[in-house]
Write a protein that holds these residues in place. Sequence first.
Motif, PDB file in Angstrom:
ATOM      1  N   ARG A 283     -22.035   3.993 -11.113  1.00 17.53           N
ATOM      2  CA  ARG A 283     -21.691   3.042 -12.032  1.00 17.53           C
ATOM      3  C   ARG A 283     -21.226   3.684 -13.366  1.00 17.53           C
TER       4      ARG A 283
ATOM      5  N   LYS B 176     -15.470   0.258 -28.194  1.00 14.64           N
ATOM      6  CA  LYS B 176     -15.518   0.319 -26.883  1.00 14.64           C
ATOM      7  C   LYS B 176     -14.869   1.599 -26.282  1.00 14.64           C
TER       8      LYS B 176
ATOM      9  N   ARG C 273     -26.138   2.591 -29.568  1.00 19.88           N
ATOM     10  CA  ARG C 273     -25.906   1.239 -30.040  1.00 19.88           C
ATOM     11  C   ARG C 273     -26.413   0.066 -29.230  1.00 19.88           C
TER      12      ARG C 273
ATOM     13  N   GLN D  82     -22.384   7.047 -21.029  1.00 20.45           N
ATOM     14  CA  GLN D  82     -23.043   6.014 -20.232  1.00 20.45           C
ATOM     15  C   GLN D  82     -24.257   6.211 -20.064  1.00 20.45           C
ATOM     16  N   ILE D  83     -25.124   5.325 -19.748  1.00 18.46           N
ATOM     17  CA  ILE D  83     -26.849   5.450 -19.463  1.00 18.46           C
ATOM     18  C   ILE D  83     -26.991   5.237 -18.186  1.00 18.46           C
TER      19      ILE D  83
ATOM     20  N   ARG E  49     -17.747   3.991 -26.199  1.00 19.73           N
ATOM     21  CA  ARG E  49     -18.681   3.390 -25.114  1.00 19.73           C
ATOM     22  C   ARG E  49     -18.454   3.956 -23.828  1.00 19.73           C
TER      23      ARG E  49
ATOM     24  N   GLU F 285     -16.006  -3.530 -11.881  1.00 27.36           N
ATOM     25  CA  GLU F 285     -15.685  -4.245 -13.347  1.00 27.36           C
ATOM     26  C   GLU F 285     -15.536  -3.595 -14.348  1.00 27.36           C
ATOM     27  N   PRO F 286     -16.335  -2.194 -14.647  1.00 27.92           N
ATOM     28  CA  PRO F 286     -16.054  -1.515 -15.927  1.00 27.92           C
ATOM     29  C   PRO F 286     -14.889  -0.895 -15.900  1.00 27.92           C
TER      30      PRO F 286
ATOM     31  N   LEU G 218     -16.637   5.148 -15.603  1.00 31.75           N
ATOM     32  CA  LEU G 218     -15.687   5.315 -16.777  1.00 31.75           C
ATOM     33  C   LEU G 218     -15.505   6.731 -16.913  1.00 31.75           C
TER      34      LEU G 218
ATOM     35  N   ARG H 177     -12.017  -2.310 -14.728  1.00 33.45           N
ATOM     36  CA  ARG H 177     -10.945  -3.329 -15.014  1.00 33.45           C
ATOM     37  C   ARG H 177     -11.267  -3.513 -16.215  1.00 33.45           C
ATOM     38  N   VAL H 178     -12.403  -3.499 -17.086  1.00 35.06           N
ATOM     39  CA  VAL H 178     -12.681  -3.998 -18.335  1.00 35.06           C
ATOM     40  C   VAL H 178     -11.864  -2.974 -19.383  1.00 35.06           C
ATOM     41  N   HIS H 179     -11.911  -1.794 -18.810  1.00 32.00           N
ATOM     42  CA  HIS H 179     -11.293  -0.684 -19.636  1.00 32.00           C
ATOM     43  C   HIS H 179     -10.049  -0.253 -19.234  1.00 32.00           C
TER      44      HIS H 179
END
Lengths: 293, 315, 313
Positions: free
Chosen positions: B162, B83, B58, B90-91, B86, B112-113, B166, B115-117
């Motif tokens: 990176r 989310k 997506r 990952q890519i 996602r 950062e990822p 996640l 923290r976001v998740h």
Amino acid sequence: MSTAAEVELAPTRPSGLKRALARARGNPTTLAGAIITLLIVAGAVLAPWIAPFDPTEQNIIDRLQSPGGDYLLGTDQFGRDVFSRLLYGARISLVVSLGAIAAAMVTGGTIGMVSGYIGGRFDLITMQVMDVLLSFPSLILGLMVVALLGPELENLVIAIALTAIAPFARIARAPTLVLKERAFIEAGRAMGFSHLRILFAHILPNILSEVLVMGSLWMATAVRVEASLSFIGLGVKPPTATWGGMTRDGFENILDAPWLAVFPGLAILLLVLGLNMIGDGLRDATDPKLRNE
Amino acid sequence: MSDTLLEVRGLRKHFHPKRRVTVRAVEDVSFSIRRGEAFGLVGESGCGKSTAARALLRLIEPDAGSVRFGGADVLTARGASLKAIRRRMQIVFQDPYSSLDPRQSIGGALTEPMRVHGIAEGRDARRRAGALLEEVGLPPAALDRYPHEFSGGQRQRIGIARALALEPELIVADEPVSALDVSVQAQVLLLLEDLRRRRGLAFLFVSHDLSVVRWFCERVAVMYLGRIVEEGPVARVLNAPLHPYAAMLRDAYPVPDPAHRAALPRIIGEIPSAAAPPPGCPFHPRCVHAMPRCSTEPPALLAKDDGAVACHLHG
Amino acid sequence: MLGFVLRRLLAALPTLFAVLTLVFVIVRIVPGDPALVILGDQATPEAAAAVRARLGTDQPLWRQYIAFLGAAATGDFGSSMVTNRPILAEVSAVLPHTVDLTAASMVIGIVIGIPAGIWAALHRNRAIDVAARLLSLLGLSFPVFVSGIYLLLLFALHWRWFPVISNADLDDPLDRLHKVLLPAVALGLTMAAYITRVTRGAMLASLSEDYIRTARAKGVPWRRVVWVHGLRNASIPIVTVVGLYVGILIGNSVLTEIVFNRPGLGKVIVGALNQRDYTMLQGLMVIYCFLIVVVNLITDLLYGVIDPRVKQT
């Protein structure tokens, strides 16, 4: 199998902006511009301490005194000290232009960045509007807006900011269009970052230096437009000293006291020149085409 | 729990660069990937393989089709559920120079990822980021450095770290080694293979390089003009392909041993534009076995032995 | 070519429409009732209503907008609220003065700027180039009224070569030329500086292209390489800047006209400002818009002349 073999790291190198600043420091034009500008800023900040007279106090006996003598740069038609008025006038020039450029940078930069990021028809229409704004001569636009809003300090800021929004939108949009195709933006989306986070945490830091360089270049224009509006009689109202207004007063007494127009005109010229020199050097230093020389 | 991790059915993505021009980048793509499986997607540049990979993530919105990932419907997910999906896939990108934010430190990029998740914050996140760096073979001291201080291969390792931040189940690797020096390619491939085994990761490995796919993947799909023309176990598809296009790809590849070199195949023409694909089988203008029905009737992708093929020869 | 012109004309219409809308919005968002501005605060309600009816400001906004667009489309820019004379008549009476001034400053800007820019580019990083860059930076920094006053002090008051008041007799071409010269220099100086910079940059870019090396290699004389091959390909950015600058010239002519006491659009604007002539200001803005759209159109057409590829798009 061991993949954790230590990979050697290169020694730390400074980032792009720092290198650009270092290069700009080595540029004599930029240095001279910075010195001129700093002297004027210092004069404006220290005006209450270094001005020999009250800038608005009238002294009819000493009207239209020549430069030298008691008054360093002479007096105007009301006997006010020109030098003191120049120091205080610098404040208006700097405050109005700084305020206008800051406002234009924030609004124009945001418009350009968001428009470029969203793209498509939205971007097309936004940029059409910006082009219309851009094609209008800034002096005429500023003049109309101040004339309609009234010659107050904050209206001057609004008017001049309005004339500078379009160029900031353009300068912010162009690199955004390039950046949004870069893989790290896609990576951010793949990691579920919000658009706001991508815009302000990842695109903004990458376009900031270009917008700031543009800001330093447009500071010069803002000073010139403010002075022009004051010259036409649309500046901050008298008796407040403004450089453009002083030039106008001097111009009306040009046969009796030519210095009255010469000194404030020179002050405007020097400030605009100083700012242009800084902006010029900064732009050269950040222009990638000139880098590998 | 089903063994299938990702199931793509009838994926389609058309672009409209100009009015009345339709580029059929991805026409009809279906495949599935099992848990822990390395699945290759090969084809010449412009065949739509990268677009297909991005559409199933997506990153671009597909026009049609369905994508199911671990039981969740990827294409209809919104907001929090998207989310959550996602996080699980990952890519890793081809170009290591554009895949990292030049103004963000490596530590920032890795935490950062998290923290976001809501996985980790502060010191905990930093500790995890350091461990990730070690896992991909970089010293934790790299945390405070910026991307421009690293070589291409090192950046690619950071990009991989990176993607791992996640803790995904699937990694889409879009030509992950194509932009690297040959000497570095092998190191990065070994790293990916090691991670795959250690973490039980599934891979969608997009590449034009048959030898890399042969080495890394278990199954492979060959794409041509937005469609999958053949699919199956990597050794069988790349050694004894059924589809004439897959055979052509194989034969075009240099073989290291001169004794095994075949005569270079005749290659007829170039890939037609995806904006004006030929009718019938998209490969028929270049195919040496083309029959009359090939130019009128598009062949369906039909199961054959341990894979599938879309060709009238094998209908 | 005709098709190209027509397409561009058609493309200019939305811009014109957008600019007109912008003018309408700017004039309307301003607080204050123009009727009260004309009559003063002590106006009786009946008198104010009468003035509103005359100005049309008693109508709903959308109707005012349509009336405004309709009037603009038929070339009716309204009448001055103070003198009651049609704005178009006021403007056309002084327009030749402004056209003289901007045209003359444009010529000065181009005649100085392009050769200076080429010269600087050919002597890159040598003394001439550095001097040209510094001088153009200085020229760029002169506010028009400051350069105007300085020139006036030197050439009109000190040496008395030129008149202090540049109000020319329109029927006497020599008088027009004599009186436009000093103001045109004041106004054209900044443009010359700007064109120097842009020409220098564009020439440097164009001279580093492969086809220039090819031309030199096959023995085309250097002078011809520079003036024909180099300049032709540098001319797109130069034309862009000149086109963009005409708008600035028209704007800055306001200041020049004040300093040199010339009649012209600028004087009309300042007069309207001082008298708070609301309808006059709006009409003038519309006229400015038309002028600028026309200039943009000419710039676009010039692109087509310089670069045949532009015509096809």
